[in-house]
Design a protein around this motif. Structure first.
Motif, PDB file in Angstrom:
ATOM      1  N   PRO A   1       0.808  -1.224   0.000  1.00 13.24           N
ATOM      2  CA  PRO A   1       0.000   0.000   0.000  1.00 13.24           C
ATOM      3  C   PRO A   1       0.843   1.276   0.000  1.00 13.24           C
ATOM      4  O   PRO A   1       0.484   2.244  -0.677  1.00 13.24           O
ATOM      5  N   THR A   2       1.943   1.289   0.735  1.00 12.24           N
ATOM      6  CA  THR A   2       2.801   2.471   0.773  1.00 12.24           C
ATOM      7  C   THR A   2       3.429   2.723  -0.585  1.00 12.24           C
ATOM      8  O   THR A   2       3.474   3.859  -1.063  1.00 12.24           O
TER       9      THR A   2
ATOM     10  N   PHE B   1       0.733   3.883  -3.046  1.00 21.66           N
ATOM     11  CA  PHE B   1       0.423   5.287  -2.784  1.00 21.66           C
ATOM     12  C   PHE B   1       1.480   6.185  -3.414  1.00 21.66           C
ATOM     13  O   PHE B   1       1.148   7.179  -4.086  1.00 21.66           O
ATOM     14  N   HIS B   2       2.743   5.857  -3.176  1.00 24.91           N
ATOM     15  CA  HIS B   2       3.845   6.698  -3.654  1.00 24.91           C
ATOM     16  C   HIS B   2       3.796   6.888  -5.173  1.00 24.91           C
ATOM     17  O   HIS B   2       3.808   8.018  -5.671  1.00 24.91           O
TER      18      HIS B   2
ATOM     19  N   SER C   1       1.360   6.113  -7.308  1.00 27.88           N
ATOM     20  CA  SER C   1       0.080   6.674  -7.773  1.00 27.88           C
ATOM     21  C   SER C   1       0.083   8.185  -7.633  1.00 27.88           C
ATOM     22  O   SER C   1      -0.425   8.903  -8.511  1.00 27.88           O
ATOM     23  N   LEU C   2       0.656   8.669  -6.532  1.00 32.26           N
ATOM     24  CA  LEU C   2       0.721  10.115  -6.329  1.00 32.26           C
ATOM     25  C   LEU C   2       1.593  10.768  -7.391  1.00 32.26           C
ATOM     26  O   LEU C   2       1.251  11.831  -7.925  1.00 32.26           O
TER      27      LEU C   2
ATOM     28  N   LEU D   1      -6.165   9.770  -2.057  1.00 33.40           N
ATOM     29  CA  LEU D   1      -4.885   9.172  -1.692  1.00 33.40           C
ATOM     30  C   LEU D   1      -4.342   9.769  -0.397  1.00 33.40           C
ATOM     31  O   LEU D   1      -3.812   9.048   0.458  1.00 33.40           O
TER      32      LEU D   1
ATOM     33  N   PHE E   1      -6.093   8.376   2.493  1.00 29.73           N
ATOM     34  CA  PHE E   1      -5.588   7.026   2.765  1.00 29.73           C
ATOM     35  C   PHE E   1      -4.249   7.086   3.487  1.00 29.73           C
ATOM     36  O   PHE E   1      -4.010   6.329   4.442  1.00 29.73           O
ATOM     37  N   ARG E   2      -3.365   7.984   3.044  1.00 29.97           N
ATOM     38  CA  ARG E   2      -2.015   8.049   3.645  1.00 29.97           C
ATOM     39  C   ARG E   2      -2.082   8.487   5.096  1.00 29.97           C
ATOM     40  O   ARG E   2      -1.286   8.018   5.930  1.00 29.97           O
TER      41      ARG E   2
ATOM     42  N   TRP F   1      -3.158   5.410   6.854  1.00 29.41           N
ATOM     43  CA  TRP F   1      -2.075   4.428   6.850  1.00 29.41           C
ATOM     44  C   TRP F   1      -0.915   4.883   7.740  1.00 29.41           C
ATOM     45  O   TRP F   1      -0.182   4.053   8.272  1.00 29.41           O
TER      46      TRP F   1
ATOM     47  N   VAL G   1      -8.888   1.922   2.125  1.00 29.50           N
ATOM     48  CA  VAL G   1      -9.416   2.031   0.759  1.00 29.50           C
ATOM     49  C   VAL G   1     -10.811   2.652   0.775  1.00 29.50           C
ATOM     50  O   VAL G   1     -11.128   3.524  -0.055  1.00 29.50           O
TER      51      VAL G   1
ATOM     52  N   ALA H   1     -10.491   6.355   1.386  1.00 28.06           N
ATOM     53  CA  ALA H   1     -10.016   7.053   0.181  1.00 28.06           C
ATOM     54  C   ALA H   1     -11.141   7.233  -0.833  1.00 28.06           C
ATOM     55  O   ALA H   1     -11.317   8.324  -1.403  1.00 28.06           O
TER      56      ALA H   1
END
Length: 221
Positions: free
Chosen positions: A12-13, A16-17, A19-20, A48, A51-52, A55, A204, A207
């Motif tokens: 997931p991390t 996220f990275h 995708s951003l 996102l 979500f971060r 997370w 998820v 988000a």
């Protein structure tokens, strides 16, 4: 001394990275020309970020803010040890890198938040909340939105420069572990402790809910 592959970043991390990265590029390339896509990218970025934050509170050990955010004393100690070459190897973000992470998240959040209220010169294209404020204020916010992106570009350049510095001067590849999730260490270290799947599912849902609510202008109907 042999190097031991150790998991450092969970899926997931890493997702996220990257995708951003992609969404910010999409928003940049579509600004002013393809506003439907531009706004969609903004909504996705907002989701996102939500979500971060979740997370960072409930995710894997290296993603949690409590695992890498340190105070001024720890940052000074890290800088001193770095100059002396005694800082060692860090699983996850080091105390200085933590500042970069927080700055990037904060500036991206500001950028997207301003975009929700911004409007173009003709008053035709605007964020979902631009109709809730005065036109002149929405135009001023549009200028701040542009300025925030310039600052974000500068921060990204510094981020890339830091990655290059660690690759050339410290012989530490920071990019590959963010792709594979694994990094090699010269000594025994405590690797990633993963979070249970139900926490990922909650993240998820958060988000999706935030992104959808933003696309509707946070209106109930």
């Amino acid at each position: 001394m042999s190097e031991t592959p150790t998991p450092v970043w969970d899926g997931p991390t890493r997702l996220f990275h990257w995708s951003l990265v992609v969404l910010i590029l999409v928003a940049w390339l579509t600004a002013g020309e393809q506003m439907t896509i531009h706004r969609g990218a903004g909504y996705a970025v907002l989701g996102l970020l939500a979500f971060r934050v979740w997370w960072g509170l409930a995710g894997g050990s290296t993603a949690r803010f409590s695992g890498f955010v340190r105070g001024p004393g720890a940052i000074r100690q890290y800088l001193r040890a770095s100059r002396e070459g005694t800082d060692g190897e860090h699983v996850g973000h080091n105390p200085l890198g933590a500042l970069s992470v927080l700055a990037l998240l904060g500036l991206v959040g500001l950028q997207v938040g301003l975009g929700l209220f911004a409007i173009d010169e003709d008053g035709f294209e605007g964020g979902p909340l631009s109709d809730r404020i005065d036109f002149d204020l929405a135009r001023q916010i549009a200028e701040w939105h542009e300025l925030a992106f310039r600052l974000l570009q500068g921060l990204v350049v510094l981020h890339l420069a830091a990655i290059l510095y660690y690759a050339v001067r410290r012989r530490q590849d920071l990019v590959r572990p963010m792709i594979t999730g694994v990094r090699k260490f010269r000594g025994p270290v405590q690797g990633l402790v993963r979070a249970p799947l139900w926490r990922l599912a909650v993240g998820v849902l958060i988000a999706l809910a935030v992104g959808f609510a933003a696309s509707r202008g946070f209106r109930l109907s």
